[in-house]
Design a protein around this motif. Sequence first.
Motif, PDB file in Angstrom:
ATOM      1  N   SER A  39       0.825  -1.210   0.000  1.00 23.27           N
ATOM      2  CA  SER A  39       0.000   0.000   0.000  1.00 23.27           C
ATOM      3  C   SER A  39       0.859   1.259   0.000  1.00 23.27           C
ATOM      4  N   LEU A  40       1.873   1.276   0.850  1.00 24.48           N
ATOM      5  CA  LEU A  40       2.763   2.434   0.892  1.00 24.48           C
ATOM      6  C   LEU A  40       3.552   2.563  -0.398  1.00 24.48           C
ATOM      7  N   ASN A  41       3.958   1.431  -0.969  1.00 19.62           N
ATOM      8  CA  ASN A  41       4.669   1.471  -2.246  1.00 19.62           C
ATOM      9  C   ASN A  41       3.812   2.137  -3.324  1.00 19.62           C
ATOM     10  N   ALA A  42       2.528   1.832  -3.348  1.00 16.00           N
ATOM     11  CA  ALA A  42       1.640   2.447  -4.347  1.00 16.00           C
ATOM     12  C   ALA A  42       1.597   3.962  -4.160  1.00 16.00           C
ATOM     13  N   ALA A  43       1.474   4.411  -2.914  1.00 12.76           N
ATOM     14  CA  ALA A  43       1.411   5.853  -2.641  1.00 12.76           C
ATOM     15  C   ALA A  43       2.737   6.538  -2.971  1.00 12.76           C
ATOM     16  N   VAL A  44       3.843   5.934  -2.562  1.00 11.96           N
ATOM     17  CA  VAL A  44       5.161   6.510  -2.835  1.00 11.96           C
ATOM     18  C   VAL A  44       5.433   6.528  -4.336  1.00 11.96           C
ATOM     19  N   SER A  45       5.035   5.477  -5.030  1.00 15.43           N
ATOM     20  CA  SER A  45       5.241   5.413  -6.483  1.00 15.43           C
ATOM     21  C   SER A  45       4.470   6.511  -7.206  1.00 15.43           C
ATOM     22  N   ARG A  46       3.239   6.762  -6.780  1.00 19.83           N
ATOM     23  CA  ARG A  46       2.468   7.855  -7.394  1.00 19.83           C
ATOM     24  C   ARG A  46       3.172   9.189  -7.177  1.00 19.83           C
ATOM     25  N   ASP A  47       3.667   9.419  -5.959  1.00 18.96           N
ATOM     26  CA  ASP A  47       4.385  10.663  -5.666  1.00 18.96           C
ATOM     27  C   ASP A  47       5.641  10.775  -6.529  1.00 18.96           C
ATOM     28  N   TRP A  48       6.395   9.675  -6.623  1.00 22.28           N
ATOM     29  CA  TRP A  48       7.637   9.692  -7.408  1.00 22.28           C
ATOM     30  C   TRP A  48       7.335   9.954  -8.880  1.00 22.28           C
ATOM     31  N   ASP A  49       6.284   9.340  -9.413  1.00 22.12           N
ATOM     32  CA  ASP A  49       5.919   9.549 -10.814  1.00 22.12           C
ATOM     33  C   ASP A  49       5.638  11.020 -11.100  1.00 22.12           C
ATOM     34  N   ILE A  52       9.001  12.999 -11.254  1.00 23.13           N
ATOM     35  CA  ILE A  52       9.855  12.797 -12.431  1.00 23.13           C
ATOM     36  C   ILE A  52       9.063  12.795 -13.737  1.00 23.13           C
ATOM     37  N   HIS A  53       7.877  13.385 -13.716  1.00 19.18           N
ATOM     38  CA  HIS A  53       7.017  13.350 -14.912  1.00 19.18           C
ATOM     39  C   HIS A  53       7.712  13.889 -16.159  1.00 19.18           C
ATOM     40  N   ASP A  54       8.643  14.813 -15.992  1.00 24.12           N
ATOM     41  CA  ASP A  54       9.312  15.427 -17.138  1.00 24.12           C
ATOM     42  C   ASP A  54      10.593  14.695 -17.557  1.00 24.12           C
ATOM     43  N   LYS A  56      11.214  11.606 -19.003  1.00 20.44           N
ATOM     44  CA  LYS A  56      10.692  10.402 -19.663  1.00 20.44           C
ATOM     45  C   LYS A  56      11.664   9.230 -19.740  1.00 20.44           C
ATOM     46  N   PRO A  57      12.930   9.444 -20.061  1.00 21.38           N
ATOM     47  CA  PRO A  57      13.824   8.283 -20.215  1.00 21.38           C
ATOM     48  C   PRO A  57      13.995   7.434 -18.956  1.00 21.38           C
ATOM     49  N   ILE A  58      13.715   7.993 -17.786  1.00 17.40           N
ATOM     50  CA  ILE A  58      13.927   7.208 -16.569  1.00 17.40           C
ATOM     51  C   ILE A  58      12.623   6.828 -15.878  1.00 17.40           C
ATOM     52  N   ARG A  59      11.508   7.116 -16.518  1.00 18.11           N
ATOM     53  CA  ARG A  59      10.235   6.688 -15.933  1.00 18.11           C
ATOM     54  C   ARG A  59      10.079   5.193 -16.145  1.00 18.11           C
ATOM     55  N   GLY A  60       9.459   4.551 -15.194  1.00 14.21           N
ATOM     56  CA  GLY A  60       9.279   3.115 -15.259  1.00 14.21           C
ATOM     57  C   GLY A  60      10.063   2.444 -14.147  1.00 14.21           C
ATOM     58  N   VAL A  61       9.591   1.325 -13.735  1.00 16.15           N
ATOM     59  CA  VAL A  61      10.156   0.623 -12.590  1.00 16.15           C
ATOM     60  C   VAL A  61      11.583   0.149 -12.859  1.00 16.15           C
ATOM     61  N   VAL A 132      18.463  13.210 -10.917  1.00 18.66           N
ATOM     62  CA  VAL A 132      17.693  12.221 -10.162  1.00 18.66           C
ATOM     63  C   VAL A 132      18.059  12.285  -8.677  1.00 18.66           C
ATOM     64  N   ARG A 133      19.337  12.399  -8.366  1.00 22.80           N
ATOM     65  CA  ARG A 133      19.757  12.511  -6.962  1.00 22.80           C
ATOM     66  C   ARG A 133      19.095  13.717  -6.293  1.00 22.80           C
ATOM     67  N   ARG A 134      19.032  14.821  -7.022  1.00 22.41           N
ATOM     68  CA  ARG A 134      18.395  16.026  -6.476  1.00 22.41           C
ATOM     69  C   ARG A 134      16.927  15.745  -6.162  1.00 22.41           C
ATOM     70  N   ARG A 135      16.255  15.092  -7.092  1.00 22.04           N
ATOM     71  CA  ARG A 135      14.829  14.815  -6.883  1.00 22.04           C
ATOM     72  C   ARG A 135      14.598  13.750  -5.811  1.00 22.04           C
TER      73      ARG A 135
END
Length: 177
Positions: A39-49, A52-54, A56-61, A132-135
């Motif tokens: 459950s927490l992974n789903a919430a954290v993943s949505r936040d992370w997405d 990093i929405h901008d 594109k090359p590093i989006r995805g698990v 990525v480190r900054r984000r």
Amino acid sequence: MGHRDEDTGQPTAGELVVAAPDRIDLDALADTLSFYIRSLNAAVSRDWDVRIHDLKPIRGVGKVTAMLLVSQHPGIRPSVLAQVAMKDRSEMGRVIDGLEAAGLLARRQSATDSRARALFLTEAGERMAEEVRRRVSESRAFFGDLSEEEYLAVIAPLRSLYWRLVTNPRAAGSEVN
């Protein structure tokens, strides 16, 4: 108000029960670590997405993990990367393919074993890794309602469990004795 059984006072079959989320009984899930982790992974993943929405090359698990590990360990082998990222080799192969296609990563012949491949970030990959480190550092804000003490109290056992699983992988459905 809906129809209720005269004897039990419970809603009759088919009735919609509306309850506030904080009044929901989680049943067997209440004491199940994997439920909270998923459950927490789903919430954290949505936040992370969103963070990093901008990019594109590093989006995805797996792409961020792969990129940061290759940046930290130039020449790392894909098999080691897969183990540390807790992915099977074919999954990691797809992640590496995606990063390579985006011009962020390069595979080269290992200097110590001509049969093995070594992974390196390109200049563009190193620039992306810095961003990525900054984000990643900004992502702590998602847990802003946790004090530093609470945050460290949560991360310590998770870090310990993670390293136990990386260094002593378990088959799905297996038990630890």
